[in-house]
Motif scaffolding. Structure first.
Motif, PDB file in Angstrom:
ATOM      1  N   UNK A 219      20.121  11.466  -2.421  1.00 27.40           N
ATOM      2  CA  UNK A 219      19.191  10.429  -2.901  1.00 27.40           C
ATOM      3  C   UNK A 219      17.913  10.278  -2.076  1.00 27.40           C
ATOM      4  N   UNK A 220      17.952  10.430  -0.733  1.00 26.65           N
ATOM      5  CA  UNK A 220      16.705  10.279   0.022  1.00 26.65           C
ATOM      6  C   UNK A 220      15.744  11.463  -0.105  1.00 26.65           C
ATOM      7  N   UNK A 221      16.166  12.561  -0.724  1.00 22.23           N
ATOM      8  CA  UNK A 221      15.296  13.725  -0.829  1.00 22.23           C
ATOM      9  C   UNK A 221      14.142  13.460  -1.790  1.00 22.23           C
ATOM     10  N   UNK A 222      12.983  14.058  -1.547  1.00 24.21           N
ATOM     11  CA  UNK A 222      11.836  13.854  -2.447  1.00 24.21           C
ATOM     12  C   UNK A 222      12.119  14.214  -3.897  1.00 24.21           C
ATOM     13  N   UNK A 223      12.974  15.206  -4.140  1.00 19.82           N
ATOM     14  CA  UNK A 223      13.229  15.608  -5.521  1.00 19.82           C
ATOM     15  C   UNK A 223      13.955  14.528  -6.305  1.00 19.82           C
ATOM     16  N   UNK A 224      14.534  13.533  -5.581  1.00 21.25           N
ATOM     17  CA  UNK A 224      15.192  12.412  -6.249  1.00 21.25           C
ATOM     18  C   UNK A 224      14.414  11.118  -6.047  1.00 21.25           C
ATOM     19  N   UNK A 225      13.177  11.243  -5.545  1.00 23.23           N
ATOM     20  CA  UNK A 225      12.345  10.060  -5.386  1.00 23.23           C
ATOM     21  C   UNK A 225      12.286   9.506  -3.978  1.00 23.23           C
ATOM     22  N   UNK A 226      12.915  10.178  -3.006  1.00 20.68           N
ATOM     23  CA  UNK A 226      12.912   9.713  -1.626  1.00 20.68           C
ATOM     24  C   UNK A 226      11.811  10.363  -0.812  1.00 20.68           C
ATOM     25  N   UNK A 227      12.067  10.516   0.493  1.00 22.08           N
ATOM     26  CA  UNK A 227      11.086  11.127   1.379  1.00 22.08           C
ATOM     27  C   UNK A 227      11.804  11.971   2.422  1.00 22.08           C
ATOM     28  N   UNK A 228      11.064  12.900   3.029  1.00 24.51           N
ATOM     29  CA  UNK A 228      11.656  13.730   4.071  1.00 24.51           C
ATOM     30  C   UNK A 228      12.026  12.904   5.293  1.00 24.51           C
ATOM     31  N   UNK A 229      11.235  11.903   5.608  1.00 25.67           N
ATOM     32  CA  UNK A 229      11.559  11.051   6.754  1.00 25.67           C
ATOM     33  C   UNK A 229      12.919  10.377   6.562  1.00 25.67           C
ATOM     34  N   UNK A 230      13.155   9.866   5.366  1.00 27.07           N
ATOM     35  CA  UNK A 230      14.450   9.231   5.076  1.00 27.07           C
ATOM     36  C   UNK A 230      15.590  10.233   5.184  1.00 27.07           C
ATOM     37  N   UNK A 231      15.390  11.394   4.586  1.00 27.05           N
ATOM     38  CA  UNK A 231      16.453  12.399   4.556  1.00 27.05           C
ATOM     39  C   UNK A 231      16.813  12.871   5.954  1.00 27.05           C
ATOM     40  N   UNK A 232      15.790  13.155   6.774  1.00 31.65           N
ATOM     41  CA  UNK A 232      16.079  13.657   8.114  1.00 31.65           C
ATOM     42  C   UNK A 232      16.622  12.567   9.026  1.00 31.65           C
ATOM     43  N   UNK A 233      16.195  11.341   8.830  1.00 34.69           N
ATOM     44  CA  UNK A 233      16.754  10.238   9.627  1.00 34.69           C
ATOM     45  C   UNK A 233      18.255  10.139   9.387  1.00 34.69           C
ATOM     46  N   UNK A 234      18.667  10.251   8.130  1.00 33.85           N
ATOM     47  CA  UNK A 234      20.093  10.174   7.816  1.00 33.85           C
ATOM     48  C   UNK A 234      20.843  11.376   8.382  1.00 33.85           C
TER      49      UNK A 234
END
Length: 246
Positions: A102-117
């Protein structure tokens, strides 16, 4: 519970493989949208019933992460499902892999969110566990960046290589590694990121551990890197790893 999983399978079958931004009433997969949402709604009710009857169940909670992503219920709802599972198993690798999406840009999130998790998964992981593999998944997603501008240079950055090498040492290369049947997937992710980065000597121990085996993931994600006449990305990167010391 098998019924819930079955409806999820039927839902994604109806949806097709389009990106979230394309799957709408006017999108390329419009004919399957209604069935997709209807079937996921049924799955959500069935799985919710299982969780209410047995709060300690992890399988149903994992599946609800898929439902939440598919219905785009939002990061808060998805995280609530994860936290419910984490209360019973704080190091559930499968759940963490799904929550990365869900945090990935392809699902509407961002790289910052994805890498933080992903980095948090590594930070709190027990030595020899699968959890740091989530970080390799995040870096591979960044390299491929489905639906956006690909970044072939991402994995070649020294800080990325060093971070991935550390994650590998703490998980699949740790003396106490306990990956079970998911070892193929885990070693596969590190083989893929190091091989795609041109770090074939670092990829070599992972290909040795795979011993010719491969799972659907991560190699299905690398189909775009397959070359006619040279075989799949798996075979090509394995050959290069062998020459580098594998």
């Amino acid at each position: 519970m098998p019924q819930g999983g079955h409806y999820i399978h039927l839902a994604w079958e109806a949806r097709g493989g389009g990106l979230a931004k394309d799957v709408s009433a006017d999108g390329v997969a419009a004919e399957g949208v209604a069935a997709f949402h209807r079937r996921l709604g049924i799955a959500d009710k069935l799985l919710g019933r299982v969780v209410s009857e047995d709060p300690g169940t992890t399988d149903a909670r994992r599946l609800r992460l898929n439902v939440s992503r598919g219905l785009q219920q939002g990061a808060d709802r998805t995280r609530d499902h994860y936290l419910g599972l984490a209360a019973h198993d704080p190091h559930d690798y499968v759940a963490q892999s799904r929550l990365l999406q869900p945090p990935l840009p392809k699902w509407g999130g961002s790289w910052d969110e994805a890498f933080a998790f992903a980095r948090q998964c590594r930070l709190v992981a027990e030595p020899g566990s699968l959890n740091p593999v989530v970080l390799a998944q995040a870096h591979l997603e960044r390299r491929l960046n489905v639906g956006g501008e690909k970044d072939p240079a991402h994995l070649r950055r020294p800080e990325v290589r060093d971070e991935l090498a550390g994650a590998a040492r703490e998980s699949v290369l740790h003396p106490g590694f306990r990956g079970g049947y998911r070892s193929v997937e885990a070693h596969g992710h590190f083989a893929a990121v190091f091989g795609s980065a041109g770090e074939h000597a670092l990829a070599a121990p992972h290909f040795r551990a795979l011993n010719g085996y491969a799972g659907e993931f991560p190699w299905a994600l690398l189909r775009s890197l397959t070359s006619l006449g040279r075989g799949t990305a798996y075979k090509r990167l394995r050959r290069r790893a062998a020459r580098a010391g594998g």
